[in-house]
Scaffold this motif. Sequence first.
Motif, PDB file in Angstrom:
ATOM      1  N   GLU A 201       0.319  -8.277  -5.633  1.00  0.00           N
ATOM      2  CA  GLU A 201       0.561  -6.888  -6.023  1.00  0.00           C
ATOM      3  C   GLU A 201       1.812  -6.796  -6.877  1.00  0.00           C
ATOM      4  O   GLU A 201       2.784  -7.540  -6.679  1.00  0.00           O
ATOM      5  CB  GLU A 201       0.688  -5.980  -4.803  1.00  0.00           C
ATOM      6  CG  GLU A 201       1.887  -6.240  -3.919  1.00  0.00           C
ATOM      7  CD  GLU A 201       1.984  -5.283  -2.740  1.00  0.00           C
ATOM      8  OE1 GLU A 201       1.171  -4.347  -2.663  1.00  0.00           O
ATOM      9  OE2 GLU A 201       2.877  -5.473  -1.894  1.00  0.00           O
ATOM     10  N   ARG A 204       2.987  -0.475  -5.634  1.00  0.00           N
ATOM     11  CA  ARG A 204       2.507   0.151  -4.401  1.00  0.00           C
ATOM     12  C   ARG A 204       2.471   1.655  -4.601  1.00  0.00           C
ATOM     13  O   ARG A 204       3.248   2.216  -5.356  1.00  0.00           O
ATOM     14  CB  ARG A 204       3.418  -0.200  -3.212  1.00  0.00           C
ATOM     15  CG  ARG A 204       3.433  -1.670  -2.831  1.00  0.00           C
ATOM     16  CD  ARG A 204       4.309  -1.944  -1.618  1.00  0.00           C
ATOM     17  NE  ARG A 204       4.398  -3.373  -1.335  1.00  0.00           N
ATOM     18  CZ  ARG A 204       5.096  -3.913  -0.345  1.00  0.00           C
ATOM     19  NH1 ARG A 204       5.782  -3.123   0.476  1.00  0.00           N
ATOM     20  NH2 ARG A 204       5.126  -5.222  -0.167  1.00  0.00           N
ATOM     21  N   CYS A 206      -0.012   5.400  -4.951  1.00  0.00           N
ATOM     22  CA  CYS A 206      -0.989   5.933  -5.909  1.00  0.00           C
ATOM     23  C   CYS A 206      -0.729   7.419  -6.110  1.00  0.00           C
ATOM     24  O   CYS A 206      -0.609   8.168  -5.136  1.00  0.00           O
ATOM     25  CB  CYS A 206      -2.408   5.708  -5.383  1.00  0.00           C
ATOM     26  SG  CYS A 206      -3.700   6.294  -6.517  1.00  0.00           S
ATOM     27  N   CYS A 213     -10.073   7.860  -0.093  1.00  0.00           N
ATOM     28  CA  CYS A 213      -9.207   6.682  -0.152  1.00  0.00           C
ATOM     29  C   CYS A 213      -7.925   6.909   0.638  1.00  0.00           C
ATOM     30  O   CYS A 213      -7.256   7.942   0.492  1.00  0.00           O
ATOM     31  CB  CYS A 213      -8.889   6.376  -1.622  1.00  0.00           C
ATOM     32  SG  CYS A 213      -7.905   4.883  -1.843  1.00  0.00           S
ATOM     33  N   SER A 215      -5.255   5.347   0.115  1.00  0.00           N
ATOM     34  CA  SER A 215      -4.128   5.251  -0.819  1.00  0.00           C
ATOM     35  C   SER A 215      -3.650   6.629  -1.268  1.00  0.00           C
ATOM     36  O   SER A 215      -2.518   6.774  -1.730  1.00  0.00           O
ATOM     37  CB  SER A 215      -4.521   4.415  -2.041  1.00  0.00           C
ATOM     38  OG  SER A 215      -4.829   3.094  -1.666  1.00  0.00           O
ATOM     39  N   SER A 216      -4.509   7.638  -1.119  1.00  0.00           N
ATOM     40  CA  SER A 216      -4.114   8.994  -1.504  1.00  0.00           C
ATOM     41  C   SER A 216      -3.009   9.531  -0.600  1.00  0.00           C
ATOM     42  O   SER A 216      -2.372  10.546  -0.926  1.00  0.00           O
ATOM     43  CB  SER A 216      -5.324   9.928  -1.453  1.00  0.00           C
ATOM     44  OG  SER A 216      -5.818  10.042  -0.125  1.00  0.00           O
ATOM     45  N   ASP A 218      -0.301   7.843   0.194  1.00  0.00           N
ATOM     46  CA  ASP A 218       0.970   7.260  -0.251  1.00  0.00           C
ATOM     47  C   ASP A 218       1.138   7.526  -1.743  1.00  0.00           C
ATOM     48  O   ASP A 218       0.693   6.754  -2.586  1.00  0.00           O
ATOM     49  CB  ASP A 218       0.983   5.755   0.036  1.00  0.00           C
ATOM     50  CG  ASP A 218       2.276   5.079  -0.429  1.00  0.00           C
ATOM     51  OD1 ASP A 218       3.225   5.801  -0.781  1.00  0.00           O
ATOM     52  OD2 ASP A 218       2.320   3.831  -0.440  1.00  0.00           O
ATOM     53  N   ASP A 248      -3.044  -3.699  -6.806  1.00  0.00           N
ATOM     54  CA  ASP A 248      -2.470  -2.456  -7.317  1.00  0.00           C
ATOM     55  C   ASP A 248      -3.566  -1.409  -7.414  1.00  0.00           C
ATOM     56  O   ASP A 248      -4.638  -1.672  -7.969  1.00  0.00           O
ATOM     57  CB  ASP A 248      -1.871  -2.683  -8.701  1.00  0.00           C
ATOM     58  CG  ASP A 248      -0.808  -3.764  -8.732  1.00  0.00           C
ATOM     59  OD1 ASP A 248      -0.981  -4.780  -8.045  1.00  0.00           O
ATOM     60  OD2 ASP A 248       0.184  -3.589  -9.450  1.00  0.00           O
ATOM     61  N   ARG A 249      -3.299  -0.216  -6.901  1.00  0.00           N
ATOM     62  CA  ARG A 249      -4.349   0.820  -6.872  1.00  0.00           C
ATOM     63  C   ARG A 249      -4.829   1.178  -8.274  1.00  0.00           C
ATOM     64  O   ARG A 249      -6.015   1.326  -8.513  1.00  0.00           O
ATOM     65  CB  ARG A 249      -3.828   2.088  -6.175  1.00  0.00           C
ATOM     66  CG  ARG A 249      -3.883   2.061  -4.666  1.00  0.00           C
ATOM     67  CD  ARG A 249      -2.867   1.114  -4.062  1.00  0.00           C
ATOM     68  NE  ARG A 249      -2.668   1.336  -2.630  1.00  0.00           N
ATOM     69  CZ  ARG A 249      -1.792   0.683  -1.899  1.00  0.00           C
ATOM     70  NH1 ARG A 249      -1.021  -0.237  -2.477  1.00  0.00           N
ATOM     71  NH2 ARG A 249      -1.665   0.929  -0.620  1.00  0.00           N
ATOM     72  N   SER A 386      -8.251   9.585   6.455  1.00  0.00           N
ATOM     73  CA  SER A 386      -8.380   9.950   5.041  1.00  0.00           C
ATOM     74  C   SER A 386      -8.758  11.419   4.924  1.00  0.00           C
ATOM     75  O   SER A 386      -9.351  12.003   5.841  1.00  0.00           O
ATOM     76  CB  SER A 386      -9.451   9.090   4.365  1.00  0.00           C
ATOM     77  OG  SER A 386     -10.746   9.439   4.846  1.00  0.00           O
TER      78      SER A 386
END
Length: 611
Positions: A201, A204, A206, A213, A215-216, A218, A248-249, A386
Amino acid sequence: MTPGSSLAGQRQRPAPHIALVTLNSQFAHTSLALRQLRQWAIHQGFSANQLSLHEWTINDLPSMLLQRLYELDADLYAFSCSIWNRRLTERLSDELAQIRPGATIIWGGPEASQDATAILQGHPSVSAILAGEGELVFAAYLSSFSGSNFDPGTIPGLVFRDDSGAIRNNPPPPLLPAPEWLFPYTGQELRQLKERLLYFETSRGCPYGCTYCLSSLDKTVRLAPLPWVEAAFTRLIAADLRQVKLVDRTFNIQPARARAIWRFLIEHHRKQPFRTNFHFEIMADRLETEDLELLAQAPPGLFQLEIGVQTTTPEVLKAIHRPCDWPRLQANVRQLRHQAAIHLHLDLIAGLPSETVQQFARSFNDVFALKPHDLQLGFLKVLPGSPMAHQAKTLGFRWSQEPPYEILASDAMTYGDLAQLKDIETVLDLFYNSGKFAASLPWLADHVRGGSLTPFAFFQDLAAAYRFAGWFDLKTSPVSRARFLLEFGLAHLAPAEQAVYVSRVRLDYLLQGAKDQPDFLDTLENNPEEGSRQVLRTVREQVRALYPRLSRFRSERFVLDAPVDFSAPRDPQLVRTAEISSGQLLPAGTCVCAFDLSGPRPALIFVQKLD
């Protein structure tokens, strides 16, 4: 440690043995997270001899895994938990606690972080969960665990049971600044894992809010400094790795930064060629003209781009909070496909809110028209924690409560609809994404029933025929798949098109590297007719005169309606060779050819037109 007891007041020996453990979904995969935790712990002063790393797979026998864990005789077992390994990790933790009652078991990872309370309530064997980003939490835990007065209440980011048995969630630690990130792999690991898939990576977080997801959650984006990235990539390249996949997102969240890294790799390869393939996940509608011009300079096999389209239906994109400029994405992908020697992997998700089968079919047709090397048809996963979990409940979705929490029915698709899409996914992977029928399958999709079918309708028919023939219930082989596809095509093509189609299937089968020549492919070397025998003798004489030292080659005849170019490796992980990069082209019309069979894949060495 006794299962179910609290953590406070427990004392461990001064130098405990810490085993970091995970179960990957496939042997080829490797764990990035565990290596990041290990390297950070060593950086914080813990001895490398205290920390042992163990990765096995979810396909291993549970009894064998349990025995391996027992033989480690660790004081602390730290499991990395994902949606793919959760159930097996639960079982192993529960059984390990019975046979190693003095050991402490903790979990971390995305699945553990989002469902920490339920895990601790359901599994007394698990003493604590390290929630969120792991380096600082893990080091703080080890520091307290190794000391004389272990107090879990002081460890940021820890979820644990207090003395009363209540679940407590400590506030998270600060995020680790990007300049402090460490290179995760040891030199020995790079040597041992060079033929496997290594993850890495350079960022970090997104900034986007896609509801499906995790990742939404963070949105704090941190980017590793360019000198750090270049130094890390230089080490990865020097190790002669097969493939590095960036997690990586959105790699090109800052286009200028992504461009600088791509340029560094292209120039590095230009100065000293290497075989390592780099896989990036990008947003194609963020590519700028300068990006496209640069990527067109990338040598074959250097880059692989994954592009998450998910859907092309505007109202569905709005429902899942995913930004996408579809016209620009189309234009950029077409230009990449036409000008760049880059493997393109495009994704769709079935079962998204409000998307009907008809709308999904349009999305499928839109993406297939871009001619990606891979079109991944995935299915919505309603991940705990999520935004989709709340959205799906509100809309009346049905989904499996077992990891990976896959959709069973949406507000616009029934279970039957999704089951049919599962069939399409299977034949799409077997016959298109595999790259093993690159000369025949796209051609067939354009010509079957006079070219009247859309790509989605074509794969619907292909999946229905595959199910009718009973192949979903059987283990198939390269021969059986080639035979099925040949017979399916011949049943739906005009007589004038059949000779061309047979030639294309024959070419695909040959390029797979198969040593046999099935009768149904009507190969030149197996044709008993005197005219064919004479052609074969002539070709063999010419090839032997041109290549006197060549020991293994195959002669073949093709009837083609258009030139067929197979210069690019079908597998982006193949080592680039001179014959691949120089171009491989069969002309339209009738021709005889010879292929060198001594290399990693058959290579065209002789072509002669007969008309």
